[in-house]
Design an enzyme around this catalytic site. Structure first.
Site, PDB file in Angstrom:
ATOM      1  N   ASP A  42       0.872  -1.174   0.000  1.00 47.84           N
ATOM      2  CA  ASP A  42       0.000   0.000   0.000  1.00 47.84           C
ATOM      3  C   ASP A  42       0.911   1.227   0.000  1.00 47.84           C
ATOM      4  O   ASP A  42       1.679   1.435   0.944  1.00 47.84           O
ATOM      5  CB  ASP A  42      -0.858  -0.059   1.276  1.00 47.84           C
ATOM      6  CG  ASP A  42      -1.758   1.148   1.445  1.00 47.84           C
ATOM      7  OD1 ASP A  42      -1.575   2.158   0.730  1.00 47.84           O
ATOM      8  OD2 ASP A  42      -2.635   1.080   2.310  1.00 47.84           O
ATOM      9  N   ASN A  75      -7.105  12.475 -11.005  1.00 49.33           N
ATOM     10  CA  ASN A  75      -7.892  12.842 -12.197  1.00 49.33           C
ATOM     11  C   ASN A  75      -7.780  14.350 -12.349  1.00 49.33           C
ATOM     12  O   ASN A  75      -7.314  15.038 -11.429  1.00 49.33           O
ATOM     13  CB  ASN A  75      -9.338  12.351 -12.077  1.00 49.33           C
ATOM     14  CG  ASN A  75     -10.061  13.024 -10.927  1.00 49.33           C
ATOM     15  OD1 ASN A  75     -10.267  14.235 -10.935  1.00 49.33           O
ATOM     16  ND2 ASN A  75     -10.407  12.248  -9.909  1.00 49.33           N
ATOM     17  N   GLY A 122      -9.722   4.291  -5.930  1.00 48.22           N
ATOM     18  CA  GLY A 122      -8.402   3.708  -6.137  1.00 48.22           C
ATOM     19  C   GLY A 122      -7.331   4.285  -5.226  1.00 48.22           C
ATOM     20  O   GLY A 122      -7.591   4.598  -4.058  1.00 48.22           O
ATOM     21  N   VAL A 123      -6.159   4.443  -5.777  1.00 50.88           N
ATOM     22  CA  VAL A 123      -5.023   4.919  -4.988  1.00 50.88           C
ATOM     23  C   VAL A 123      -5.238   6.386  -4.566  1.00 50.88           C
ATOM     24  O   VAL A 123      -4.802   6.799  -3.483  1.00 50.88           O
ATOM     25  CB  VAL A 123      -3.697   4.696  -5.763  1.00 50.88           C
ATOM     26  CG1 VAL A 123      -3.537   5.620  -6.930  1.00 50.88           C
ATOM     27  CG2 VAL A 123      -2.511   4.782  -4.824  1.00 50.88           C
ATOM     28  N   ASP A 124      -5.926   7.136  -5.387  1.00 48.87           N
ATOM     29  CA  ASP A 124      -6.258   8.537  -5.085  1.00 48.87           C
ATOM     30  C   ASP A 124      -7.072   8.614  -3.787  1.00 48.87           C
ATOM     31  O   ASP A 124      -6.747   9.397  -2.866  1.00 48.87           O
ATOM     32  CB  ASP A 124      -7.055   9.108  -6.276  1.00 48.87           C
ATOM     33  CG  ASP A 124      -7.175  10.615  -6.264  1.00 48.87           C
ATOM     34  OD1 ASP A 124      -6.561  11.255  -5.392  1.00 48.87           O
ATOM     35  OD2 ASP A 124      -7.890  11.144  -7.142  1.00 48.87           O
ATOM     36  N   SER A 157      -2.809   4.806 -14.199  1.00 45.35           N
ATOM     37  CA  SER A 157      -3.807   4.532 -15.263  1.00 45.35           C
ATOM     38  C   SER A 157      -4.250   3.078 -15.418  1.00 45.35           C
ATOM     39  O   SER A 157      -5.153   2.812 -16.209  1.00 45.35           O
ATOM     40  CB  SER A 157      -3.334   5.036 -16.634  1.00 45.35           C
ATOM     41  OG  SER A 157      -3.550   6.426 -16.765  1.00 45.35           O
ATOM     42  N   THR A 158      -3.617   2.122 -14.720  1.00 46.88           N
ATOM     43  CA  THR A 158      -3.967   0.722 -14.998  1.00 46.88           C
ATOM     44  C   THR A 158      -5.110   0.178 -14.127  1.00 46.88           C
ATOM     45  O   THR A 158      -5.420  -1.005 -14.189  1.00 46.88           O
ATOM     46  CB  THR A 158      -2.745  -0.220 -14.853  1.00 46.88           C
ATOM     47  OG1 THR A 158      -2.348  -0.269 -13.478  1.00 46.88           O
ATOM     48  CG2 THR A 158      -1.590   0.236 -15.713  1.00 46.88           C
ATOM     49  N   GLY A 159      -5.738   1.058 -13.365  1.00 45.94           N
ATOM     50  CA  GLY A 159      -6.890   0.643 -12.561  1.00 45.94           C
ATOM     51  C   GLY A 159      -8.166   1.132 -13.217  1.00 45.94           C
ATOM     52  O   GLY A 159      -8.542   0.669 -14.307  1.00 45.94           O
TER      53      GLY A 159
END
Ligand code: AR6
Length: 183
Positions: free
Chosen positions: A25, A39, A47-49, A132-134
């Site tokens: 994490d 974004n 997500g991670v954001d 970008s991969t989520g």
């Protein structure tokens, strides 16, 4: 003699930057700067954001509100508040559509923009998520080589960083970055 020694040390440092791939994490890994896959509003999300905002505390959102958003491929820097870092570097990655909308170039731009800001702020250890991969659906097998290549090109023959670390949230992501690093 001491000048020669200094030169050798400098040359060794140049070759010493490590690209590290770990599972975990990103909000728990100490670094000088943590990159956030944001974004363009910079006002948080999933997500991670979402994890970064939750761990940093509400002051992060308050600072992000003053930034006026950010273009895809660009990056903006804030303090890291309760995160184990000095800075958060926010970069909106491209949403994958069909690959014909400059997605690959924009993803490379994200890494370059983040590295540039990190360098300007003297950060020597920078952690990245898999941008970008989520939710943005960029294929992992394309994203990982772009990320690794862009970082290698940016840092080539320069003593800017000690460690660039990809903190991967699952085994599949970790494997993709390890494969990209081996190639
Ligand atoms: N630590 C490390 N990696 C993580 C964590 C974490 N705590 N949580 C998720 N990941 P995503 P995107 C991984 O969707 O595709 C947000 O709503 C995740 O498994 O976070 O760039 C933003 O506001 C995946 O491998 O980011 C945007 O609207 C990677 O992080 C949008 O999502 C990226 O997945 C951005 O989408």
């Amino acid at each position: 003699y001491s000048d020669a020694l200094r030169l050798i040390c400098a040359l060794e440092r140049k070759c010493n930057m490590e690209i590290k791939i770990t599972l975990g994490d990103i909000t728990k890994v100490p670094a000088d700067a943590i990159v956030n896959a944001a974004n363009p509003t910079l006002l948080g999300g999933g997500g991670v954001d979402g994890a970064i905002h939750a761990a940093a505390g509400p002051e992060l959102l308050a600072e992000c509100r003053t930034l006026g958003g950010c273009d895809t491929g660009d990056a903006k820097i804030t303090k890291a508040y309760r995160l184990p870092a000095q800075y958060v570097i926010h970069t909106p990655g491209p949403v994958w559509r069909d690959g014909d909308d400059c997605e690959e170039e924009l993803l490379a731009d994200c890494y370059k923009s983040c590295l540039k800001l990190a360098a300007e702020h003297g950060c020597r250890h920078v952690t990245f998520p898999s941008i970008s991969t989520g939710l943005f659906r960029f294929p992992l097998s394309k994203a990982a080589p772009i990320a690794v290549r862009t970082i290698k090109e940016f840092c080539k023959n320069k003593d800017i960083f000690d460690c660039i670390e990809f903190v991967c949230f699952d085994e599949k992501t970790k494997k993709a970055y390890e494969t990209a690093l081996e190639d």
